[in-house]
Design an enzyme around this catalytic site. Sequence first.
Site, PDB file in Angstrom:
ATOM      1  N   PHE A 157       0.809  -1.229   0.000  1.00 42.91           N
ATOM      2  CA  PHE A 157       0.000   0.000   0.000  1.00 42.91           C
ATOM      3  C   PHE A 157       0.837   1.272   0.000  1.00 42.91           C
ATOM      4  CE2 PHE A 157       0.964  -0.048   4.519  1.00 42.91           C
ATOM      5  CZ  PHE A 157       1.085   1.310   4.793  1.00 42.91           C
ATOM      6  N   LYS A 181      -1.352  -7.437  -9.293  1.00 45.57           N
ATOM      7  CA  LYS A 181      -2.291  -7.487  -8.157  1.00 45.57           C
ATOM      8  C   LYS A 181      -1.907  -6.330  -7.228  1.00 45.57           C
ATOM      9  CE  LYS A 181      -2.979  -8.444  -4.340  1.00 45.57           C
ATOM     10  NZ  LYS A 181      -3.393  -7.461  -3.300  1.00 45.57           N
ATOM     11  N   GLU A 184      -4.894  -3.931  -2.012  1.00 45.50           N
ATOM     12  CA  GLU A 184      -6.349  -3.753  -1.903  1.00 45.50           C
ATOM     13  C   GLU A 184      -6.698  -2.509  -1.084  1.00 45.50           C
ATOM     14  OE1 GLU A 184      -4.403  -5.793  -0.418  1.00 45.50           O
ATOM     15  OE2 GLU A 184      -5.234  -6.731   1.387  1.00 45.50           O
ATOM     16  N   SER A 234       5.468  -6.897   3.262  1.00 43.77           N
ATOM     17  CA  SER A 234       6.037  -7.247   4.566  1.00 43.77           C
ATOM     18  C   SER A 234       6.862  -8.536   4.483  1.00 43.77           C
ATOM     19  CB  SER A 234       4.907  -7.423   5.584  1.00 43.77           C
ATOM     20  OG  SER A 234       4.074  -8.489   5.153  1.00 43.77           O
ATOM     21  N   CYS A 289       9.386   2.045   3.240  1.00 43.17           N
ATOM     22  CA  CYS A 289      10.243   0.907   3.593  1.00 43.17           C
ATOM     23  C   CYS A 289      11.658   1.388   3.852  1.00 43.17           C
ATOM     24  CB  CYS A 289      10.250  -0.142   2.497  1.00 43.17           C
ATOM     25  SG  CYS A 289      11.098   0.401   1.029  1.00 43.17           S
ATOM     26  N   GLU A 389       8.880  -3.566  13.050  1.00 43.00           N
ATOM     27  CA  GLU A 389       8.795  -2.435  12.125  1.00 43.00           C
ATOM     28  C   GLU A 389       7.516  -1.679  12.502  1.00 43.00           C
ATOM     29  OE1 GLU A 389       8.088  -3.543   8.010  1.00 43.00           O
ATOM     30  OE2 GLU A 389       8.997  -1.693   7.296  1.00 43.00           O
TER      31      GLU A 389
END
Length: 504
Positions: A157, A181, A184, A234, A289, A389
């Site tokens: 995301f 993909k 979402e 992740s 990240c 994290e």
Amino acid sequence: MSATASAAVPTVKLLIGGQWVESKTTVWRDVVNPATQDVLARVPFATADELDAAVASAQAAFKTWRKTSIGVRARIFLKYQQLIREHMKELAAILTSEQGKTLPDAEGDIFRGLEVVEHAANIGTLQMGEIANNVATGVDTYTLLQPLGVCAGITPFNFPAMIPLWMFPMAIACGNTFVLKPSEQDPLVTCRLVELALEAGIPAGVLNVVHGGEDIVNGICDHADIKAVSFVGSTKVGTHVYNRATLAGKRAQCMMGAKNHAVVMPDANKEQTLNNLVGAAFGAAGQRCMAASTAVLVGEARNWIPDLVSKSRTLKVNAGMEPGTDVGPVVSCAALSRVNGLIERGVAEGARLVLDGRNPQVPGYEKGNFVGPTIFAGVKPGMSIYDQEIFGPVLIIVETDTLDEAIELINRNPNGNGTAIFTQSGAAARKFQEDIDVGQVGINVPIPVPVPLFSFTGSRGSKLGDLGPYGKQVILFYTQTKTITQRWFDDSTLSVGVNTTISL
Ligand code: NAD
């Protein structure tokens, strides 16, 4: 999630065979503006049949796309980069509305992806093989880098423009077809970028989009007709994807979680370093990240904490759409409660909360998922805020006496995504560069994300698979090397029987 799509809210479509189609699924999820909780759209969790249809269309398109000339492929990406530039403001507004980051940050997200599109336009020189002339007399050996077939991408995301653009442009430029993909949580800007890719000339079936979560990702990992999977997200999910996809015989590259340490030496330029730290820790609400989420203050640099706190206090927390905002909301209510929960645990586990950003007042956006800049000092490995994290605007501070101790600490961390050192000593910087086991290393550069001439990388828990996204490595990831050894006979070299005139 809910069982039906409400009529009032637009639905996100699947892209199959060049057509945007409504999913027949019964499972939908809201796409929500994190500053307001307004529902922007509903995204389907596509069915197994829909994934099959997307893969079948990609496989059919591969038959012709794999043989499309370099010039045709390159010109599509030249046009595509132009279209992205022309739609920058519109794309940034969509991105901010569904993801939360500030408009300038959203433009940065798109721009870093645009750079990969520009790189894909150079595919002619990037995808060249090698040749060795006369490996034996009259014999040449050369390589072709040929496309694999249907490739798939699964994205997170936090960079809904840049990361999809890390994947499908390079895969398609190499002659592959693609099933994407998107996350979402924020699929809208990704879908708009895909629309622009079609407008740039990517033919029907070459790029397909499916939506969903765990089931569709597992379907991608297992699908017999998908040859390679690129994943960013992740460590937990990426490790699962890597294991499942490689078990099914696919190539996989998984770029995963992080705990990035920024080492501050006492000889560093103080003003510059503190400004960089604040930006790298709290920008994009810490949901990068490559966020510098851990400051390692070496020796006397530990005295800089009060100045770091006062600079961080000046940041403006507000909706990403509002001008002058430094820190927007985190992506979801679940993310907000996870970040607030970790702050509580930090306090309970004995770290010193020197700046508490919880529950900031944001007039006009009372329902937003806001947490302001938060700083913990006295943090140690073993505390939850060090071991996990946080992925929010929380900076933790660890203190060490020496650079060696700092390096040892970083190399002991399970993640190895990014790191930085701030110093004016060339010797210290060089030692750091040599001894640190982390993928991206910044020297007086807080967020050292490589430009697309190079590849993104990572060490230990931050990456699985040997070849990274974009740059030179991804050409090898998205192609199969074929080695050809050839000779051509002329009359003078013809001979009969086992004693040939040419041998290898
Ligand atoms: P995530 O792992 O939750 O989701 C990533 C993708 O996996 C999404 O498309 C999601 O739909 C899918 N997914 C989620 N749960 C799944 C499951 N159980 N099984 C199969 N698929 C599943 O990651 P996120 O929260 O969207 O993104 C944040 C994470 O991504 C952070 O850890 C961050 O460090 C990491 N990240 C890494 C890089 C990098 O280059 N190393 C870049 C950006 C983000």
